[in-house]
Design a protein around this motif. Structure first.
Motif, PDB file in Angstrom:
ATOM      1  N   GLY A  69      37.637  41.845  46.017  1.00  0.00           N
ATOM      2  CA  GLY A  69      36.723  42.411  45.037  1.00  0.00           C
ATOM      3  C   GLY A  69      36.963  42.060  43.638  1.00  0.00           C
ATOM      4  O   GLY A  69      37.884  41.424  43.233  1.00  0.00           O
ATOM      5  N   ARG A  70      36.041  42.451  42.858  1.00  0.00           N
ATOM      6  CA  ARG A  70      36.038  41.608  41.402  1.00  0.00           C
ATOM      7  C   ARG A  70      37.077  42.591  40.458  1.00  0.00           C
ATOM      8  O   ARG A  70      37.509  42.023  39.430  1.00  0.00           O
ATOM      9  CB  ARG A  70      34.689  41.887  40.764  1.00  0.00           C
ATOM     10  CG  ARG A  70      34.535  41.177  39.407  1.00  0.00           C
ATOM     11  CD  ARG A  70      32.949  40.838  39.040  1.00  0.00           C
ATOM     12  NE  ARG A  70      32.985  40.355  37.545  1.00  0.00           N
ATOM     13  CZ  ARG A  70      33.304  39.007  37.430  1.00  0.00           C
ATOM     14  NH1 ARG A  70      33.651  38.115  38.504  1.00  0.00           N
ATOM     15  NH2 ARG A  70      33.065  38.605  36.364  1.00  0.00           N
ATOM     16  N   GLU A  71      37.142  44.014  40.603  1.00  0.00           N
ATOM     17  CA  GLU A  71      37.658  44.969  39.655  1.00  0.00           C
ATOM     18  C   GLU A  71      38.932  44.568  39.241  1.00  0.00           C
ATOM     19  O   GLU A  71      39.534  44.255  38.087  1.00  0.00           O
ATOM     20  CB  GLU A  71      37.760  46.292  40.223  1.00  0.00           C
ATOM     21  CG  GLU A  71      38.174  47.278  39.228  1.00  0.00           C
ATOM     22  CD  GLU A  71      37.480  47.383  37.965  1.00  0.00           C
ATOM     23  OE1 GLU A  71      38.105  47.790  36.887  1.00  0.00           O
ATOM     24  OE2 GLU A  71      36.316  47.090  37.978  1.00  0.00           O
ATOM     25  N   ASN A  72      39.867  43.905  40.315  1.00  0.00           N
ATOM     26  CA  ASN A  72      41.255  43.601  39.918  1.00  0.00           C
ATOM     27  C   ASN A  72      41.556  42.222  40.399  1.00  0.00           C
ATOM     28  O   ASN A  72      42.877  41.905  40.524  1.00  0.00           O
ATOM     29  CB  ASN A  72      42.239  44.636  40.892  1.00  0.00           C
ATOM     30  CG  ASN A  72      42.230  46.129  40.256  1.00  0.00           C
ATOM     31  OD1 ASN A  72      42.395  46.299  38.945  1.00  0.00           O
ATOM     32  ND2 ASN A  72      41.953  46.940  40.936  1.00  0.00           N
ATOM     33  N   HIS A  73      40.531  41.480  40.339  1.00  0.00           N
ATOM     34  CA  HIS A  73      40.751  40.052  40.794  1.00  0.00           C
ATOM     35  C   HIS A  73      41.776  39.232  40.114  1.00  0.00           C
ATOM     36  O   HIS A  73      42.523  38.171  40.491  1.00  0.00           O
ATOM     37  CB  HIS A  73      39.339  39.223  40.733  1.00  0.00           C
ATOM     38  CG  HIS A  73      38.963  38.623  39.667  1.00  0.00           C
ATOM     39  ND1 HIS A  73      38.397  39.492  38.558  1.00  0.00           N
ATOM     40  CD2 HIS A  73      38.924  37.284  39.216  1.00  0.00           C
ATOM     41  CE1 HIS A  73      38.075  38.650  37.538  1.00  0.00           C
ATOM     42  NE2 HIS A  73      38.587  37.349  37.947  1.00  0.00           N
ATOM     43  N   HIS A  74      41.773  39.591  38.863  1.00  0.00           N
ATOM     44  CA  HIS A  74      42.612  38.664  37.916  1.00  0.00           C
ATOM     45  C   HIS A  74      44.193  39.096  38.466  1.00  0.00           C
ATOM     46  O   HIS A  74      45.213  38.158  38.416  1.00  0.00           O
ATOM     47  CB  HIS A  74      42.630  39.073  36.445  1.00  0.00           C
ATOM     48  CG  HIS A  74      42.667  40.255  36.100  1.00  0.00           C
ATOM     49  ND1 HIS A  74      41.600  41.325  36.717  1.00  0.00           N
ATOM     50  CD2 HIS A  74      43.392  41.040  35.032  1.00  0.00           C
ATOM     51  CE1 HIS A  74      41.932  42.524  35.960  1.00  0.00           C
ATOM     52  NE2 HIS A  74      42.832  42.401  35.178  1.00  0.00           N
ATOM     53  N   ALA A 102      49.216  33.797  32.840  1.00  0.00           N
ATOM     54  CA  ALA A 102      47.832  33.079  32.396  1.00  0.00           C
ATOM     55  C   ALA A 102      46.848  33.365  33.301  1.00  0.00           C
ATOM     56  O   ALA A 102      45.816  33.774  32.823  1.00  0.00           O
ATOM     57  CB  ALA A 102      47.975  31.592  32.499  1.00  0.00           C
ATOM     58  N   ILE A 103      47.040  33.611  34.523  1.00  0.00           N
ATOM     59  CA  ILE A 103      46.009  33.999  35.414  1.00  0.00           C
ATOM     60  C   ILE A 103      45.521  35.532  35.210  1.00  0.00           C
ATOM     61  O   ILE A 103      44.152  35.917  35.144  1.00  0.00           O
ATOM     62  CB  ILE A 103      46.409  33.824  37.125  1.00  0.00           C
ATOM     63  CG1 ILE A 103      46.302  32.196  37.321  1.00  0.00           C
ATOM     64  CG2 ILE A 103      45.181  34.583  37.788  1.00  0.00           C
ATOM     65  CD1 ILE A 103      46.741  31.950  38.651  1.00  0.00           C
ATOM     66  N   GLU A 104      46.384  36.246  34.941  1.00  0.00           N
ATOM     67  CA  GLU A 104      45.869  37.854  34.722  1.00  0.00           C
ATOM     68  C   GLU A 104      45.357  37.802  33.374  1.00  0.00           C
ATOM     69  O   GLU A 104      44.329  38.717  33.250  1.00  0.00           O
ATOM     70  CB  GLU A 104      47.381  38.596  34.693  1.00  0.00           C
ATOM     71  CG  GLU A 104      48.033  38.788  35.845  1.00  0.00           C
ATOM     72  CD  GLU A 104      49.288  39.637  35.508  1.00  0.00           C
ATOM     73  OE1 GLU A 104      50.034  39.803  36.851  1.00  0.00           O
ATOM     74  OE2 GLU A 104      49.776  39.681  34.707  1.00  0.00           O
ATOM     75  N   ASP A 105      45.660  37.030  32.524  1.00  0.00           N
ATOM     76  CA  ASP A 105      45.074  36.953  31.244  1.00  0.00           C
ATOM     77  C   ASP A 105      43.633  36.445  30.897  1.00  0.00           C
ATOM     78  O   ASP A 105      43.138  36.393  29.971  1.00  0.00           O
ATOM     79  CB  ASP A 105      46.086  36.327  30.020  1.00  0.00           C
ATOM     80  CG  ASP A 105      47.318  37.039  29.788  1.00  0.00           C
ATOM     81  OD1 ASP A 105      47.363  38.351  30.344  1.00  0.00           O
ATOM     82  OD2 ASP A 105      48.037  36.919  29.044  1.00  0.00           O
ATOM     83  N   HIS A 106      43.082  35.832  31.958  1.00  0.00           N
ATOM     84  CA  HIS A 106      41.845  35.059  31.889  1.00  0.00           C
ATOM     85  C   HIS A 106      40.667  35.865  31.716  1.00  0.00           C
ATOM     86  O   HIS A 106      39.727  35.475  31.283  1.00  0.00           O
ATOM     87  CB  HIS A 106      41.868  33.779  33.154  1.00  0.00           C
ATOM     88  CG  HIS A 106      40.953  34.513  34.271  1.00  0.00           C
ATOM     89  ND1 HIS A 106      41.719  35.109  35.229  1.00  0.00           N
ATOM     90  CD2 HIS A 106      39.625  34.560  34.633  1.00  0.00           C
ATOM     91  CE1 HIS A 106      40.948  35.326  36.153  1.00  0.00           C
ATOM     92  NE2 HIS A 106      39.529  35.163  35.813  1.00  0.00           N
ATOM     93  N   ARG A 107      40.856  37.204  32.341  1.00  0.00           N
ATOM     94  CA  ARG A 107      39.440  37.959  32.346  1.00  0.00           C
ATOM     95  C   ARG A 107      38.918  38.243  30.944  1.00  0.00           C
ATOM     96  O   ARG A 107      39.793  38.714  30.140  1.00  0.00           O
ATOM     97  CB  ARG A 107      39.968  39.153  33.215  1.00  0.00           C
ATOM     98  CG  ARG A 107      38.788  40.030  33.723  1.00  0.00           C
ATOM     99  CD  ARG A 107      39.243  41.157  34.374  1.00  0.00           C
ATOM    100  NE  ARG A 107      37.887  41.777  34.765  1.00  0.00           N
ATOM    101  CZ  ARG A 107      37.601  42.886  35.747  1.00  0.00           C
ATOM    102  NH1 ARG A 107      38.783  43.206  36.183  1.00  0.00           N
ATOM    103  NH2 ARG A 107      36.575  43.404  36.164  1.00  0.00           N
ATOM    104  N   ALA A 108      37.631  37.933  30.929  1.00  0.00           N
ATOM    105  CA  ALA A 108      37.112  38.259  29.471  1.00  0.00           C
ATOM    106  C   ALA A 108      37.330  39.629  28.969  1.00  0.00           C
ATOM    107  O   ALA A 108      37.231  39.759  27.743  1.00  0.00           O
ATOM    108  CB  ALA A 108      35.765  37.706  29.553  1.00  0.00           C
ATOM    109  N   SER A 109      37.014  40.526  30.059  1.00  0.00           N
ATOM    110  CA  SER A 109      37.122  41.804  29.559  1.00  0.00           C
ATOM    111  C   SER A 109      38.477  42.390  29.129  1.00  0.00           C
ATOM    112  O   SER A 109      38.665  43.622  28.747  1.00  0.00           O
ATOM    113  CB  SER A 109      36.548  42.801  30.590  1.00  0.00           C
ATOM    114  OG  SER A 109      37.386  42.546  31.565  1.00  0.00           O
ATOM    115  N   LYS A 110      39.589  41.776  29.265  1.00  0.00           N
ATOM    116  CA  LYS A 110      41.013  41.906  28.829  1.00  0.00           C
ATOM    117  C   LYS A 110      41.037  42.282  27.567  1.00  0.00           C
ATOM    118  O   LYS A 110      40.522  41.591  26.440  1.00  0.00           O
ATOM    119  CB  LYS A 110      41.932  41.061  29.271  1.00  0.00           C
ATOM    120  CG  LYS A 110      43.455  41.233  28.782  1.00  0.00           C
ATOM    121  CD  LYS A 110      44.232  40.033  29.276  1.00  0.00           C
ATOM    122  CE  LYS A 110      45.682  40.374  29.007  1.00  0.00           C
ATOM    123  NZ  LYS A 110      46.051  40.642  27.548  1.00  0.00           N
TER     124      LYS A 110
END
Length: 212
Positions: A69-74, A102-110
């Motif tokens: 799912g998208r919500e916690n995908h990062h 780096a992967i965790e931080d890629h999400r634009a809404s972070k």
């Protein structure tokens, strides 16, 4: 110039990682992962302090968590990276932790900026700002996740998403100021502000996507 990635890493990603994207929605399939890989390496070519193998792996794994799912995908993508046997065999614990961050931080809404240059690279590559591509991916995501919506419903959703993420007050942040994204974001601002232009682009792409 793109930096050189170890052939065995390229082979592993192409054979075992990229096929996992084939089952995702149209906006996040293999072509998206390949684009993020390519753009990440382009950016890394101007940042010689970065390890090309790490840049490549980060980009390849960045959206695998969509399987849950998208919500916690990062977050889930980082977990998939850390559990990967090939990654464990080819990188140190410190490198793996850097890649996870780096992967965790890629999400634009972070909220806030990525913690490392590796995070900035994948975030910027994932935000590859081409107005038509962004509008198409927004439509593709809507068709895949909200098939019950009418054309007007999809148009309203597209406008809302573009304003929320890419508008002048949107949450998307430019991480690398010398990348093309800053210039192209201004171009997208102009399209968002021009309702006639946006509608024409939406209708053309919506017809293409729904006729396939």
């Amino acid at each position: 110039m793109k930096p050189t990635v170890s052939p065995e890493i390229v082979e592993y990603v192409e054979h075992d990682i990229l096929p996992r994207y084939d089952g995702f929605d149209k906006a996040h399939r293999r072509d998206h992962a390949e684009m993020v890989i390519s753009q990440s390496l382009e950016l890394a070519g101007r940042m010689p302090q970065l390890d090309a193998d790490m840049v490549y792996i980060i980009a390849a794994f960045h959206d695998l968590g969509l399987i849950n799912g998208r919500e916690n995908h990062h977050i889930d993508s980082g977990k998939i990276l850390m559990a990967d046997t090939f990654v464990q065999q080819h990188f140190s614990d410190a490198q793996i932790d850097t890649m996870r961050c780096a992967i965790e931080d890629h999400r634009a809404s972070k909220s806030g900026m990525p913690r490392t240059d590796y995070g900035c690279v994948v975030a910027e590559a994932d935000r590859f700002i081409d107005p038509e591509t962004i509008i198409r991916r927004t439509i593709q995501y809507g068709l895949g996740h909200y098939p019950e919506l009418s054309r007007e419903g999809h148009y309203s959703r597209t406008m809302e998403h573009l304003q929320e993420k890419y508008g002048p007050g949107g949450y998307l942040k430019i991480c690398i100021p010398w990348s093309d994204n800053a210039r192209k974001l201004k171009e997208l601002h102009g399209i968002i502000a021009d309702s006639d232009a946006l509608r024409a682009i939406f209708d053309r792409i919506f017809d293409q996507e729904t006729s396939r």
